[in-house]
Design a protein around this motif. Structure first.
Motif, PDB file in Angstrom:
ATOM      1  N   ALA A  14       0.816  -1.200   0.000  1.00 52.26           N
ATOM      2  CA  ALA A  14       0.000   0.000   0.000  1.00 52.26           C
ATOM      3  C   ALA A  14       0.862   1.266   0.000  1.00 52.26           C
ATOM      4  CB  ALA A  14      -0.927  -0.005   1.215  1.00 52.26           C
ATOM      5  N   VAL A  15       1.913   1.278   0.809  1.00 51.97           N
ATOM      6  CA  VAL A  15       2.799   2.443   0.857  1.00 51.97           C
ATOM      7  C   VAL A  15       3.478   2.657  -0.499  1.00 51.97           C
ATOM      8  CG1 VAL A  15       4.852   3.457   1.921  1.00 51.97           C
ATOM      9  CG2 VAL A  15       3.192   2.242   3.346  1.00 51.97           C
ATOM     10  N   ALA A  16       3.968   1.561  -1.097  1.00 52.51           N
ATOM     11  CA  ALA A  16       4.658   1.669  -2.384  1.00 52.51           C
ATOM     12  C   ALA A  16       3.709   2.119  -3.490  1.00 52.51           C
ATOM     13  CB  ALA A  16       5.282   0.319  -2.742  1.00 52.51           C
ATOM     14  N   ARG A  17       2.490   1.589  -3.490  1.00 52.60           N
ATOM     15  CA  ARG A  17       1.518   1.947  -4.524  1.00 52.60           C
ATOM     16  C   ARG A  17       1.050   3.382  -4.382  1.00 52.60           C
ATOM     17  NH1 ARG A  17      -3.674   1.174  -3.535  1.00 52.60           N
ATOM     18  NH2 ARG A  17      -3.192  -0.551  -2.129  1.00 52.60           N
ATOM     19  N   TYR A  45      14.136  -7.139   8.637  1.00 51.70           N
ATOM     20  CA  TYR A  45      14.191  -8.548   8.250  1.00 51.70           C
ATOM     21  C   TYR A  45      14.992  -8.720   6.955  1.00 51.70           C
ATOM     22  CZ  TYR A  45      12.705 -13.103   6.529  1.00 51.70           C
ATOM     23  OH  TYR A  45      12.702 -14.394   6.033  1.00 51.70           O
ATOM     24  N   LEU A  46      14.756  -7.847   5.979  1.00 52.30           N
ATOM     25  CA  LEU A  46      15.406  -7.978   4.672  1.00 52.30           C
ATOM     26  C   LEU A  46      16.840  -7.464   4.678  1.00 52.30           C
ATOM     27  CD1 LEU A  46      12.445  -6.773   2.422  1.00 52.30           C
ATOM     28  CD2 LEU A  46      13.225  -9.130   2.706  1.00 52.30           C
ATOM     29  N   GLY A  47      17.144  -6.598   5.642  1.00 46.76           N
ATOM     30  CA  GLY A  47      18.467  -5.987   5.665  1.00 46.76           C
ATOM     31  C   GLY A  47      18.674  -4.999   4.538  1.00 46.76           C
ATOM     32  N   GLU A  48      17.586  -4.443   4.035  1.00 45.24           N
ATOM     33  CA  GLU A  48      17.643  -3.484   2.930  1.00 45.24           C
ATOM     34  C   GLU A  48      16.723  -2.310   3.216  1.00 45.24           C
ATOM     35  OE1 GLU A  48      19.568  -3.559   0.388  1.00 45.24           O
ATOM     36  OE2 GLU A  48      20.224  -5.655   0.211  1.00 45.24           O
ATOM     37  N   GLN A  49      17.130  -1.131   2.780  1.00 44.80           N
ATOM     38  CA  GLN A  49      16.253   0.031   2.861  1.00 44.80           C
ATOM     39  C   GLN A  49      15.311   0.000   1.669  1.00 44.80           C
ATOM     40  OE1 GLN A  49      18.291   3.777   2.958  1.00 44.80           O
ATOM     41  NE2 GLN A  49      16.424   4.982   3.260  1.00 44.80           N
ATOM     42  N   LEU A  50      14.014   0.080   1.923  1.00 44.12           N
ATOM     43  CA  LEU A  50      13.015  -0.031   0.865  1.00 44.12           C
ATOM     44  C   LEU A  50      12.545   1.327   0.353  1.00 44.12           C
ATOM     45  CD1 LEU A  50      10.886  -2.929   2.412  1.00 44.12           C
ATOM     46  CD2 LEU A  50      12.646  -3.097   0.640  1.00 44.12           C
ATOM     47  N   PHE A  51      12.620   2.353   1.196  1.00 38.58           N
ATOM     48  CA  PHE A  51      12.142   3.677   0.817  1.00 38.58           C
ATOM     49  C   PHE A  51      13.215   4.724   1.095  1.00 38.58           C
ATOM     50  CE2 PHE A  51       8.274   1.311   1.775  1.00 38.58           C
ATOM     51  CZ  PHE A  51       7.478   1.616   0.690  1.00 38.58           C
ATOM     52  N   LEU A  52      13.215   5.747   0.256  1.00 43.31           N
ATOM     53  CA  LEU A  52      14.026   6.931   0.494  1.00 43.31           C
ATOM     54  C   LEU A  52      13.095   8.031   0.964  1.00 43.31           C
ATOM     55  CD1 LEU A  52      16.341   6.929  -2.662  1.00 43.31           C
ATOM     56  CD2 LEU A  52      16.974   6.324  -0.318  1.00 43.31           C
ATOM     57  N   GLY A  55      12.538  14.816   3.252  1.00 44.23           N
ATOM     58  CA  GLY A  55      11.489  15.735   3.672  1.00 44.23           C
ATOM     59  C   GLY A  55      10.137  15.049   3.581  1.00 44.23           C
ATOM     60  N   ARG A  56       9.224  15.644   2.823  1.00 41.77           N
ATOM     61  CA  ARG A  56       7.896  15.057   2.640  1.00 41.77           C
ATOM     62  C   ARG A  56       7.844  14.116   1.444  1.00 41.77           C
ATOM     63  NH1 ARG A  56       3.572  20.014   3.630  1.00 41.77           N
ATOM     64  NH2 ARG A  56       4.174  20.484   5.797  1.00 41.77           N
ATOM     65  N   TYR A  57       8.943  14.033   0.709  1.00 37.60           N
ATOM     66  CA  TYR A  57       8.948  13.223  -0.511  1.00 37.60           C
ATOM     67  C   TYR A  57       9.375  11.801  -0.195  1.00 37.60           C
ATOM     68  CZ  TYR A  57       9.844  11.682  -5.258  1.00 37.60           C
ATOM     69  OH  TYR A  57       9.834  10.981  -6.435  1.00 37.60           O
ATOM     70  N   LEU A  58       8.630  10.843  -0.736  1.00 34.19           N
ATOM     71  CA  LEU A  58       8.892   9.424  -0.495  1.00 34.19           C
ATOM     72  C   LEU A  58       9.065   8.722  -1.829  1.00 34.19           C
ATOM     73  CD1 LEU A  58       8.878   7.160   1.775  1.00 34.19           C
ATOM     74  CD2 LEU A  58       6.498   6.778   1.109  1.00 34.19           C
ATOM     75  N   SER A  59      10.079   7.874  -1.920  1.00 28.98           N
ATOM     76  CA  SER A  59      10.275   7.102  -3.147  1.00 28.98           C
ATOM     77  C   SER A  59      10.880   5.749  -2.794  1.00 28.98           C
ATOM     78  CB  SER A  59      11.197   7.842  -4.122  1.00 28.98           C
ATOM     79  OG  SER A  59      12.497   8.001  -3.560  1.00 28.98           O
ATOM     80  N   LEU A  60      10.669   4.797  -3.684  1.00 27.11           N
ATOM     81  CA  LEU A  60      11.242   3.469  -3.505  1.00 27.11           C
ATOM     82  C   LEU A  60      12.721   3.479  -3.874  1.00 27.11           C
ATOM     83  CD1 LEU A  60       8.417   1.301  -5.105  1.00 27.11           C
ATOM     84  CD2 LEU A  60       9.222   1.051  -2.748  1.00 27.11           C
ATOM     85  N   ARG A  65      11.864  -1.144  -5.243  1.00 33.66           N
ATOM     86  CA  ARG A  65      11.107  -1.272  -6.486  1.00 33.66           C
ATOM     87  C   ARG A  65      11.039  -2.719  -6.939  1.00 33.66           C
ATOM     88  NH1 ARG A  65      11.706  -2.026 -11.568  1.00 33.66           N
ATOM     89  NH2 ARG A  65      13.955  -2.221 -11.398  1.00 33.66           N
ATOM     90  N   GLN A  66      12.182  -3.414  -6.895  1.00 34.54           N
ATOM     91  CA  GLN A  66      12.208  -4.816  -7.300  1.00 34.54           C
ATOM     92  C   GLN A  66      11.349  -5.671  -6.369  1.00 34.54           C
ATOM     93  OE1 GLN A  66      16.306  -6.053  -7.539  1.00 34.54           O
ATOM     94  NE2 GLN A  66      16.824  -4.535  -9.098  1.00 34.54           N
ATOM     95  N   TYR A  67      11.417  -5.369  -5.078  1.00 32.51           N
ATOM     96  CA  TYR A  67      10.626  -6.140  -4.114  1.00 32.51           C
ATOM     97  C   TYR A  67       9.133  -5.882  -4.321  1.00 32.51           C
ATOM     98  CZ  TYR A  67       9.846  -8.558   0.344  1.00 32.51           C
ATOM     99  OH  TYR A  67       9.459  -9.455   1.312  1.00 32.51           O
ATOM    100  N   TYR A  68       8.777  -4.641  -4.621  1.00 29.46           N
ATOM    101  CA  TYR A  68       7.371  -4.302  -4.856  1.00 29.46           C
ATOM    102  C   TYR A  68       6.826  -5.064  -6.058  1.00 29.46           C
ATOM    103  CZ  TYR A  68       3.220  -1.811  -6.332  1.00 29.46           C
ATOM    104  OH  TYR A  68       1.950  -1.514  -6.740  1.00 29.46           O
TER     105      TYR A  68
END
Length: 314
Positions: A14-17, A45-52, A55-60, A65-68
């Motif tokens: 949901a967050v990624a979409r 759990y994954l040992g990876e950062q999924l989001f950047l 500020g108020r801007y969010l991106s994968l 992106r690959q995980y999504y």
């Protein structure tokens, strides 16, 4: 079987979409802190950062992106399998389509789609350029891109451009060029240089170059665009065609722009050669989703309509 925290996967999807923690929280009816906690747990759990987060801007991230791409497809398959067993299967699809193709070809056919496939819920997303093929953008696409290995492609149309004008303008051409109106468009082919005496309505987006469509059209005849030609520039073929409708000159258009529209009779295709642009329009869908009933139904219907309207040879 080693699985990640399963409760976190729908939250991540949901967050990624939605590209938003707050909107995901609202959709899932939980607090934003709960969403943040689930994402942190999954990243740990994954040992990876999924989001950047800037500020108020969010991106994968690239890893996100690959995980999504993998997780969203898997969750959709689980949802559909459950709906099938419950007898509640829905066929809701998002189709990303070029604006001109949508307005001139697809939208007029939507009533037929609703009659023939009432179980299909189709949402259209008009694209002006070439959208990235991704589940984040849409479930399926009308595109000229075929470079994404994870997708399958079905040819809908190979584009050709040909000159058209309004019926009124055609009468003017017949009178000034000495053509016989009784022959309609069944005249001897007009020499390209004779068209240059009239305003040429040009679409920039076809070749991303001022006058590129007419330059290539003349090149097919082994000629250069006459230096004295009067070009009227438009960003989009829809605009150039509208200008032609209002008797402002001669436009280059393609088959789907005039295919089975109520106003197609407003235009006359001039007795001239056609230009094959090299663009081919495809229906594209993710190969891993090839067995989804909605995608199979839409694919078959689009191909059938393309054949019936003359875009695609039998």
């Amino acid at each position: 079987m080693k699985l990640p925290p399963l409760k976190a996967l729908p939250v991540f999807e949901a967050v990624a979409r939605l590209n938003s923690f707050s909107q995901a929280a609202e959709e899932l009816a939980v607090s934003q802190s709960a969403v943040s906690h689930q994402i942190k747990q999954l990243e740990h759990y994954l040992g990876e950062q999924l989001f950047l987060r800037t500020g108020r801007y969010l991106s994968l991230t690239e890893e996100g992106r690959q995980y999504y791409e993998a997780v969203s497809g898997a969750l959709r398959q689980i949802e559909q399998a459950s709906e099938q067993l419950l007898g509640q299967e829905t066929m809701a699809l998002r189709l990303s389509v070029f604006s001109s193709f949508a307005v001139r070809w697809l939208v007029p056919r939507l009533p037929a789609l609703h009659r023939e496939l009432p179980q299909l819920e189709l949402a259209l997303d008009m694209s002006g350029g070439h959208p990235r093929l991704s589940d984040r953008v849409a479930d399926c696409f009308i595109t000229v891109r075929t470079d994404v290995p994870a997708y399958s492609y079905e040819l809908i149309y190979t584009e050709q451009l040909f000159p058209v004008c309004s019926q009124q303008y055609w009468q003017t051409l017949c009178r000034e060029l000495g053509l016989d109106p009784a022959l309609g468009v069944h005249q001897p082919e007009l020499a390209p240089q004779r068209l240059a005496a009239y305003p040429l309505l040009s679409t920039h987006s076809i070749y991303n170059r001022a006058g590129g469509d007419w330059i290539h059209w003349y090149a097919v005849a082994g000629q250069s665009l006459p230096s004295g030609a009067r070009l009227q520039h438009f960003s989009h073929m829809l605009l150039a065609l509208e200008a032609a409708r209002f008797h402002q000159g001669i436009a280059l258009t393609n088959d789907y722009m005039l295919s089975n529209r109520a106003d197609s009779a407003d235009f006359v295709r001039l007795p001239c050669h056609a230009l094959t642009t090299g663009d081919q329009f495809y229906f594209a869908w993710k190969t891993s989703r090839r067995n989804e009933p909605g995608l199979r139904l839409l694919r078959g219907w689009l191909v059938e309509q393309a054949i019936e309207s003359g875009l695609l040879g039998r």
